[in-house]
Design an enzyme around this catalytic site. Structure first.
Site, PDB file in Angstrom:
ATOM      1  CD  GLU A 170      50.447  34.848  40.007  1.00  0.00           C
ATOM      2  OE1 GLU A 170      50.397  35.966  39.508  1.00  0.00           O
ATOM      3  OE2 GLU A 170      49.592  33.982  39.792  1.00  0.00           O
TER       4      GLU A 170
ATOM      5  N   GLY B  68      47.407  40.770  37.285  1.00  0.00           N
ATOM      6  CA  GLY B  68      46.016  40.440  36.978  1.00  0.00           C
ATOM      7  C   GLY B  68      45.207  41.708  36.758  1.00  0.00           C
ATOM      8  N   GLY B  69      44.445  42.127  37.768  1.00  0.00           N
ATOM      9  CA  GLY B  69      43.522  43.252  37.660  1.00  0.00           C
ATOM     10  C   GLY B  69      44.126  44.507  37.023  1.00  0.00           C
TER      11      GLY B  69
ATOM     12  CD  GLU C 220      42.755  33.208  39.493  1.00  0.00           C
ATOM     13  OE1 GLU C 220      42.748  33.266  38.246  1.00  0.00           O
ATOM     14  OE2 GLU C 220      42.983  34.203  40.218  1.00  0.00           O
TER      15      GLU C 220
ATOM     16  CG  ASN D 123      46.520  35.714  34.105  1.00  0.00           C
ATOM     17  OD1 ASN D 123      45.717  35.499  33.187  1.00  0.00           O
ATOM     18  ND2 ASN D 123      46.591  34.963  35.199  1.00  0.00           N
ATOM     19  CD1 TRP D 124      45.174  41.179  30.276  1.00  0.00           C
ATOM     20  CD2 TRP D 124      44.239  40.842  28.266  1.00  0.00           C
ATOM     21  NE1 TRP D 124      45.732  42.092  29.403  1.00  0.00           N
ATOM     22  CE2 TRP D 124      45.169  41.905  28.158  1.00  0.00           C
ATOM     23  CE3 TRP D 124      43.532  40.452  27.122  1.00  0.00           C
ATOM     24  CZ2 TRP D 124      45.403  42.573  26.959  1.00  0.00           C
ATOM     25  CZ3 TRP D 124      43.765  41.125  25.929  1.00  0.00           C
ATOM     26  CH2 TRP D 124      44.689  42.181  25.856  1.00  0.00           C
ATOM     27  CE  LYS D 125      44.202  36.511  37.583  1.00  0.00           C
ATOM     28  NZ  LYS D 125      44.094  36.493  39.028  1.00  0.00           N
TER      29      LYS D 125
ATOM     30  N   GLY E 193      44.176  39.107  43.773  1.00  0.00           N
ATOM     31  CA  GLY E 193      42.850  39.715  43.659  1.00  0.00           C
ATOM     32  C   GLY E 193      42.307  40.239  44.975  1.00  0.00           C
TER      33      GLY E 193
ATOM     34  CG  HIS F  11      46.934  31.434  37.884  1.00  0.00           C
ATOM     35  ND1 HIS F  11      45.926  31.575  38.812  1.00  0.00           N
ATOM     36  CD2 HIS F  11      47.492  32.664  37.741  1.00  0.00           C
ATOM     37  CE1 HIS F  11      45.884  32.840  39.201  1.00  0.00           C
ATOM     38  NE2 HIS F  11      46.817  33.528  38.566  1.00  0.00           N
TER      39      HIS F  11
ATOM     40  CB  SER G 128      47.294  42.830  45.208  1.00  0.00           C
ATOM     41  OG  SER G 128      46.096  42.078  45.379  1.00  0.00           O
TER      42      SER G 128
HETATM   43  P1  13P Z   1      45.885  40.286  40.693  1.00  0.00           P
HETATM   44  O1  13P Z   1      46.981  41.172  40.132  1.00  0.00           O
HETATM   45  O2  13P Z   1      44.520  40.675  40.207  1.00  0.00           O
HETATM   46  O3  13P Z   1      45.997  40.118  42.158  1.00  0.00           O
HETATM   47  O4  13P Z   1      46.131  38.821  40.050  1.00  0.00           O
HETATM   48  C1  13P Z   1      47.409  38.279  40.069  1.00  0.00           C
HETATM   49  C2  13P Z   1      47.418  37.053  39.259  1.00  0.00           C
HETATM   50  O5  13P Z   1      46.766  36.074  39.595  1.00  0.00           O
HETATM   51  C3  13P Z   1      48.200  37.061  38.018  1.00  0.00           C
HETATM   52  O6  13P Z   1      48.308  35.787  37.488  1.00  0.00           O
END
Ligand code: 13P
Length: 251
Positions: free
Chosen positions: A168, A234-235, A98, A9-11, A174, A96, A213
């Site tokens: 999640e 994510g990251g 967010e 997930n590149w956000k 994050g 998600h 994470s």
């Molecule tokens: P991180 O891997 O950056 O913690 O993000 C996870 C995430 O929200 C994937 O959708």
């Protein structure tokens, strides 16, 4: 047997040229190594059609990060499931944390979005997970159960095979703080038990991904837990090296 899935997930990150470069590197690895797991890239909407041409030469799938609950019309700035599908996506991420937090998306809206995505024959990655307050007060199972009950358990059984669940925990997203293998496995087993009760024919086949994470250092241990079927990353999905190591951890 359940599918192992690693999804990036590149956000709201990367430029178009970064996105093309990263997906080409991942694509190169996949065509060379042909891993057994399914690999999904979830770029911003604007990059979906550009990545579609790389996807066609490779073996990853594409996902959007959200979709509108409306089919079409005067909804400035929204992107419909039909537009996502016609841009080359196979999946859409819905719910998600967010989106729940910054856009105040609640269970009813999420259910509408899922119906819209399913109507376009998109697969859905549905995210659930508790906040740190829920966990510290011992309400984490209750929170996740409610998220599933109000959304996923209202979907007709005939569409359940189009769903993947991503657990999640909000406190792990994050933050660099990953759920321990035990915490994650315990919640995944609980989710599978709930699915078993509601949709007994699907409990064994539904992939449940961990996100929060997850990186190249902790992925192998997490993915070896019996109810963890891969990750929503994510990251660590923003760099080819770390994302490829995570794919390797999924086997
Ligand atoms: P991180 O891997 O950056 O913690 O993000 C996870 C995430 O929200 C994937 O959708």
């Amino acid at each position: 047997m359940r599918k192992k899935i690693v999804a990036g997930n590149w956000k709201m990150n990367l430029s178009l040229s970064d996105a093309l470069e990263l997906s080409s590197e991942v694509s190169h690895y996949l065509t060379k190594s042909k891993p057994a797991c399914e690999v999904i890239l979830a770029p911003s909407f604007t990059f979906l059609s550009a990545l579609k041409s790389i996807k066609e030469k490779s073996c990853f799938l594409l996902s959007a990060q959200d979709c509108s609950a409306a089919a079409s019309g005067a909804f400035t700035g929204e992107v419909s499931a039909m537009q996502i599908k016609s841009s080359g996506a196979d999946y859409v991420i819905i719910g998600h944390s967010e989106r729940r937090k910054y856009h105040h998306e609640g269970n009813e809206l999420l259910l509408e979005k899922i119906h819209r995505a399913l109507a376009e024959n998109l697969n859905v990655i549905f995210c659930c997970g508790e906040t740190i307050e829920d966990r510290n007060s011992g309400h984490h199972f209750e929170t996740v159960q409610e998220q599933l009950t109000r959304v996923i358990f209202k979907i007709h059984e005939s569409s359940i095979s189009k769903l993947t669940i991503a657990y999640e925990p909000v406190w792990a997203i994050g933050t660099g703080v990953t759920a321990s293998d035990n915490q994650a496995q315990e919640m995944h087993a609980f989710i599978r038990l709930l699915i078993q009760e509601k949709f007994p024919d699907h409990a064994d086949t539904m992939s449940i991904l961990y996100g929060g994470s997850c990186n190249e250092k902790n992925a192998a241990a997490l993915f070896s837990c019996p109810d963890i079927d891969g990750g929503l990353i994510g990251g660590a999905s923003l760099k080819a090296d770390s994302f490829i190591e995570i794919i390797q951890a999924a086997g």
